[in-house]
Design an enzyme around this catalytic site. Sequence first.
Site, short mmCIF file in Angstrom:
data_model
loop_
_atom_site.label_atom_id
_atom_site.label_comp_id
_atom_site.label_asym_id
_atom_site.label_seq_id
_atom_site.Cartn_x
_atom_site.Cartn_y
_atom_site.Cartn_z
N SER A 107 0.86 -1.23 0.02
CA SER A 107 -0.09 0.07 -0.01
C SER A 107 0.87 1.03 -0.05
O SER A 107 0.59 2.14 -0.87
CB SER A 107 -0.87 -0.06 1.28
OG SER A 107 -1.77 -1.00 1.26
N ASP A 152 1.93 -8.70 12.12
CA ASP A 152 3.04 -9.36 11.75
C ASP A 152 4.35 -8.87 12.31
O ASP A 152 5.37 -9.57 12.76
CB ASP A 152 3.50 -9.73 10.43
CG ASP A 152 2.36 -10.89 10.01
OD1 ASP A 152 1.81 -11.51 10.61
OD2 ASP A 152 2.37 -11.03 8.81
N GLU A 250 3.64 -19.83 11.09
CA GLU A 250 3.17 -20.05 9.68
C GLU A 250 3.97 -20.45 8.59
O GLU A 250 4.04 -21.60 8.00
CB GLU A 250 2.36 -19.02 9.13
CG GLU A 250 1.16 -19.25 8.52
CD GLU A 250 0.32 -17.91 8.32
OE1 GLU A 250 0.81 -16.74 8.49
OE2 GLU A 250 -0.56 -18.08 7.49
N VAL A 285 -8.42 -15.56 14.11
CA VAL A 285 -8.77 -15.05 15.64
C VAL A 285 -7.59 -14.07 15.96
O VAL A 285 -7.83 -13.10 16.74
CB VAL A 285 -8.66 -16.36 16.68
CG1 VAL A 285 -8.75 -16.03 17.85
CG2 VAL A 285 -9.98 -17.15 16.31
P1 ATP Z 1 -0.42 -6.37 3.86
O1 ATP Z 1 0.43 -7.33 2.78
O2 ATP Z 1 0.18 -6.39 5.21
O3 ATP Z 1 -1.73 -7.00 3.71
P2 ATP Z 1 -0.04 -4.57 1.80
O4 ATP Z 1 -0.33 -2.93 1.94
O5 ATP Z 1 1.50 -4.84 1.49
O6 ATP Z 1 -0.53 -4.99 3.24
P3 ATP Z 1 -0.73 -5.52 -0.86
O7 ATP Z 1 -1.80 -6.51 -1.06
O8 ATP Z 1 0.52 -5.72 -1.24
O9 ATP Z 1 -0.85 -5.29 0.99
O10 ATP Z 1 -0.94 -3.85 -1.28
C1 ATP Z 1 -2.48 -3.31 -1.07
C2 ATP Z 1 -2.88 -2.76 -2.52
O11 ATP Z 1 -2.02 -1.62 -2.59
C3 ATP Z 1 -2.83 -3.59 -3.52
O12 ATP Z 1 -3.94 -4.23 -3.96
C4 ATP Z 1 -2.60 -2.33 -4.76
O13 ATP Z 1 -4.15 -1.73 -4.90
C5 ATP Z 1 -2.06 -1.18 -3.77
N1 ATP Z 1 -0.44 -1.57 -4.48
C6 ATP Z 1 0.42 -2.39 -3.90
N2 ATP Z 1 1.66 -2.55 -4.59
C7 ATP Z 1 1.43 -1.40 -5.43
C8 ATP Z 1 2.25 -0.82 -6.80
N3 ATP Z 1 3.41 -1.34 -6.83
N4 ATP Z 1 1.64 -0.12 -7.39
C9 ATP Z 1 0.42 0.54 -7.38
N5 ATP Z 1 -0.47 0.03 -6.47
C10 ATP Z 1 -0.06 -1.00 -5.51
#
Ligand code: ATP
Length: 363
Positions: A107, A152, A250, A285
């Site tokens: 994100s 995490d 995990e 959970v």
């Molecule tokens: P977690 O892995 O802890 O659940 P995260 O933020 O790393 O959280 P991701 O699924 O990697 O989760 O990213 C969430 C959202 O952020 C993606 O679905 C996408 O919409 C956006 N996103 C992630 N990487 C990119 C990228 N390189 N460019 C644009 N948008 C991105």
Amino acid sequence: GKGLAVFTSGGDSQGMNAAVRSVVRMGIYLGCKVYFIREGYQGMVDGGDNIEEANWSSVSSIIHKGGTIIGSARCMDFIKREGRLKAAYNLVTRGITNLVVIGGDGSLTGANLFRQEWSSLLDELLANNKITKDQREKYKFLHIAGMVGSIDNDFCGTDMTIGTDSALHRIIEAIDAIVSTAYSHQRTFIMEVMGRHCGYLALVTALASEADFVFIPESPPNLDWREKLCSKLEQERKSGQRLNIIIVAEGAIDREGKPITAELVKNVVVENLQQDTRITVLGHVQRGGSPSAFDRILGCRMGAEAVMALMEATPDTEPCVVSLDGNQAVRLPLMECVRRTKAVAQAMADKNWDLAVQLRGRS
Ligand code: ATP
């Protein structure tokens, strides 16, 4: 006032609501027009009712709730420029040029990319007559502040991510419950806890619950782990212990990179020691239930700091991630922390565990 929006993205975690609440109230306090963006980047791309102005009372009575009341999602549209163009349109037409993103490294990476492209996205919107020249000029800078919500504790740069402490509480409660029944029946319990690449939850849980053995991805055991495990369990029983607790993350693996699953550990114990052995997989959970006091306060402090960072930002200010350093909420360069977090993942994939642990530490 300045337009500011807050959204949660990626996996949810306890304490996100405290952070949202804090952003909204600090924003209003500092004179901003504050918006919620629902369902993460998807709401930003889709616009409409997903982007709603928040007021002081819209964040009342949420601090004790788990998850995120404004919803979170994974969004494929935002990965493409076309989706980001729609998102930019939805922000500019509401006068939003300050974003607080609460999510994981994905994100935060998306937010950074969005900011880098902002100028060219606005040019394209202007060329397509979607926005006016005035809007192009008035909203030419996008500012970003991030916070990491994750149970995490897998993000580099912060001592704790929002949600980790609550997840630990959940796990410890479950282990305490299991210990009493294990004691009655002289059983061995294997608890699988979350953490695909990060053994923080497993390690801390093991320490706090007097577990006999723990398997974490960062410290894969040698192939003789079976013998070591069995002799340790046997020794504990011989010294009068009526039960054994084994914690398995995990993502636990052995030195060859093969998974060490709860099932595998159980088979080893049953075959070698014939102990009455049960597995408990805690699963989601761990992500549920109300946030701990620590996570509520962490969310509050980080949220306030994020808004202050945005209000102080100048056109050249790089995006920051608000982190916990000791007991201080500090601002760190967002992309540097993301890069380090990704480098840890790479080191783990390369089976260079020492490097992973070193990178994850403070620098
Ligand atoms: P977690 O892995 O802890 O659940 P995260 O933020 O790393 O959280 P991701 O699924 O990697 O989760 O990213 C969430 C959202 O952020 C993606 O679905 C996408 O919409 C956006 N996103 C992630 N990487 C990119 C990228 N390189 N460019 C644009 N948008 C991105």
